[in-house]
Design a protein around this motif. Structure first.
Motif, PDB file in Angstrom:
ATOM      1  N   ASP A   1       0.905  -1.242  -0.081  1.00  0.00           N
ATOM      2  CA  ASP A   1      -0.083  -0.070  -0.095  1.00  0.00           C
ATOM      3  C   ASP A   1       0.948   1.271  -0.128  1.00  0.00           C
ATOM      4  O   ASP A   1       1.728   1.482   1.000  1.00  0.00           O
ATOM      5  CB  ASP A   1      -0.708   0.106   1.196  1.00  0.00           C
ATOM      6  CG  ASP A   1      -1.863   1.040   1.295  1.00  0.00           C
ATOM      7  OD1 ASP A   1      -1.775   1.960   0.601  1.00  0.00           O
ATOM      8  OD2 ASP A   1      -2.835   1.020   2.083  1.00  0.00           O
ATOM      9  N   ASN A   2       0.955   2.011  -1.095  1.00  0.00           N
ATOM     10  CA  ASN A   2       1.926   2.903  -1.210  1.00  0.00           C
ATOM     11  C   ASN A   2       1.483   4.593  -0.472  1.00  0.00           C
ATOM     12  O   ASN A   2       2.279   5.190  -0.383  1.00  0.00           O
ATOM     13  CB  ASN A   2       1.867   3.453  -2.792  1.00  0.00           C
ATOM     14  CG  ASN A   2       2.969   4.700  -2.971  1.00  0.00           C
ATOM     15  OD1 ASN A   2       4.090   4.394  -2.781  1.00  0.00           O
ATOM     16  ND2 ASN A   2       2.308   5.723  -3.542  1.00  0.00           N
ATOM     17  N   HIS A   3       0.236   4.318   0.099  1.00  0.00           N
ATOM     18  CA  HIS A   3      -0.387   5.710   0.502  1.00  0.00           C
ATOM     19  C   HIS A   3      -1.318   5.436   1.589  1.00  0.00           C
ATOM     20  O   HIS A   3      -2.466   5.142   1.309  1.00  0.00           O
ATOM     21  CB  HIS A   3      -0.438   6.804  -0.351  1.00  0.00           C
ATOM     22  CG  HIS A   3      -1.036   8.058  -0.104  1.00  0.00           C
ATOM     23  ND1 HIS A   3      -0.039   8.967  -0.307  1.00  0.00           N
ATOM     24  CD2 HIS A   3      -1.897   8.513   0.825  1.00  0.00           C
ATOM     25  CE1 HIS A   3      -0.636  10.129   0.249  1.00  0.00           C
ATOM     26  NE2 HIS A   3      -1.848   9.833   0.968  1.00  0.00           N
TER      27      HIS A   3
ATOM     28  N   HIS B   1       0.135  10.855  -6.059  1.00  0.00           N
ATOM     29  CA  HIS B   1      -0.844  10.311  -5.225  1.00  0.00           C
ATOM     30  C   HIS B   1      -2.259  10.449  -5.714  1.00  0.00           C
ATOM     31  O   HIS B   1      -2.647  11.517  -6.317  1.00  0.00           O
ATOM     32  CB  HIS B   1      -0.625  10.962  -3.805  1.00  0.00           C
ATOM     33  CG  HIS B   1      -1.662  10.852  -2.885  1.00  0.00           C
ATOM     34  ND1 HIS B   1      -2.632   9.820  -2.692  1.00  0.00           N
ATOM     35  CD2 HIS B   1      -2.337  11.885  -2.279  1.00  0.00           C
ATOM     36  CE1 HIS B   1      -3.561  10.115  -1.885  1.00  0.00           C
ATOM     37  NE2 HIS B   1      -3.539  11.424  -1.320  1.00  0.00           N
TER      38      HIS B   1
ATOM     39  N   SER C   1       0.229   6.688  -8.638  1.00  0.00           N
ATOM     40  CA  SER C   1      -0.346   5.885  -7.635  1.00  0.00           C
ATOM     41  C   SER C   1      -1.817   6.014  -7.554  1.00  0.00           C
ATOM     42  O   SER C   1      -2.573   6.959  -7.488  1.00  0.00           O
ATOM     43  CB  SER C   1      -0.030   6.550  -6.346  1.00  0.00           C
ATOM     44  OG  SER C   1      -0.017   5.737  -5.145  1.00  0.00           O
TER      45      SER C   1
ATOM     46  N   GLU D   1      -2.774   2.366  -3.945  1.00  0.00           N
ATOM     47  CA  GLU D   1      -2.848   2.898  -2.631  1.00  0.00           C
ATOM     48  C   GLU D   1      -4.230   2.672  -2.198  1.00  0.00           C
ATOM     49  O   GLU D   1      -5.038   2.624  -2.859  1.00  0.00           O
ATOM     50  CB  GLU D   1      -2.324   4.471  -2.545  1.00  0.00           C
ATOM     51  CG  GLU D   1      -3.286   5.140  -3.597  1.00  0.00           C
ATOM     52  CD  GLU D   1      -2.954   6.686  -3.649  1.00  0.00           C
ATOM     53  OE1 GLU D   1      -1.840   7.125  -3.571  1.00  0.00           O
ATOM     54  OE2 GLU D   1      -3.911   7.609  -3.585  1.00  0.00           O
TER      55      GLU D   1
END
Ligand SMILES: [Zn+2]
Length: 291
Positions: free
Chosen positions: A11-13, A195, A213, A235
């Motif tokens: 999970d990038n964010h 993001h 993302s 994310e």
């Protein structure tokens, strides 16, 4: 369909906040149980942890909070890093409360320098979320945010930080404007993350050296993203706030959605493995140091 091979999910964010929700330990525990392998925790708003906009002491507390969140995730056996910074909403609040443009800019630059220190000391892996408000704020605030943004990208290059950008969603126009700022600030390719990007512009972002993302929780967008080459990262953008249930999905739902997509044959395991590896290489520093 076999359930045997777990798909690695990063999970990038995401955010965690024990004051409004479950807190990082429980978020990490649930994510891990759902098959999660890595998670990046990003700073919230200063006032989401009880602070006041424009207060330097609260910015320090905010960064410490983010670092603690990523430490908690590592304590649960996940790969994790902290992305520290001040949200563009803080610029808007300060202008509204009567701060002058120069005063706000000086404050924001200070927050970036502080974030740079965290990265230089190995306590954080990136800056964020900086950027521009996603709502209409007028050209002066946008110009102010753009000046801050250029400084963010330039400082990120100095210390080897990844940058998470919060942006309006105006498709190609947004992508090109960020790419232009990144070019002016001499950004390292592949370190500036858009993001919450729309999947349809992910290929352009990638082509221009940015990292798309994709939010998995937005209705229809994950499905849309699955039609692309695996050039992006994913994310949850979880905000861990009980008062806003359903605003975004939790990280464990992200893991479940990915697993189900494989089970239903919407994408292969190797497709998601590539997405995982994209995230891994983005945070190279995390995996090859003691951070
Ligand atoms: Zn966020």
């Amino acid at each position: 369909m076999s359930l045997s091979t777990p798909v690695r999910v990063f999970d990038n964010h995401a955010h965690a906040n024990e004051l409004t929700g479950l807190g990082a330990v429980e978020v990490a525990r649930r994510f891990k149980r759902a098959g999660g392998a890595g998670i990046i925790f990003v700073s919230l708003l200063t006032w989401s942890i009880g602070g006041a906009p424009g207060d330097r002491g609260w910015v320090e507390k905010l960064y410490e909070h983010t670092v603690k969140n990523s430490e908690a995730a590592r304590g649960q056996g996940l790969i994790s890093g902290a992305v520290v910074g001040v949200h563009p909403a803080e610029c808007v609040k300060l202008r509204e409360s009567g701060w002058g443009e120069e005063e706000v800019e000086a404050f924001m630059r200070w927050t970036v320098d502080l974030a740079a220190r965290y990265v230089a000391e190995g306590r954080a892996v990136g800056f964020g979320e900086y950027g521009r408000p996603h709502w209409d704020v007028g050209p002066d605030v946008v110009a102010l945010c753009n000046r801050v943004l250029e400084y963010v990208v330039a400082r990120a290059r100095d210390v080897g930080a990844v940058v998470h950008l919060h942006l309006e969603r105006r498709g190609e126009e947004t992508v090109r404007s960020v790419a232009e700022i990144a070019r002016r600030a001499n950004a390292r390719p592949g370190t500036v993350v858009m993001h919450h990007v729309e999947p349809r512009v992910a290929p352009l972002a990638k082509e221009l050296g940015l990292v798309p993302s994709v939010p998995v929780g937005r209705r229809g967008e994950f499905e849309e993203a699955l039609g692309l080459e695996p050039i992006y990262v994913v994310e949850s953008d979880y905000i861990d706030d009980n008062r806003r249930p359903g605003a975004v999905i939790p990280p464990w739902s992200l893991a479940n959605k990915i697993r189900r997509a494989v089970e239903r044959g919407l994408a292969s395991e190797s497709y998601f493995d590539q997405i995982y590896r994209n995230t891994e290489s983005l945070y190279d520093v995390l995996l090859h140091s003691s951070v």
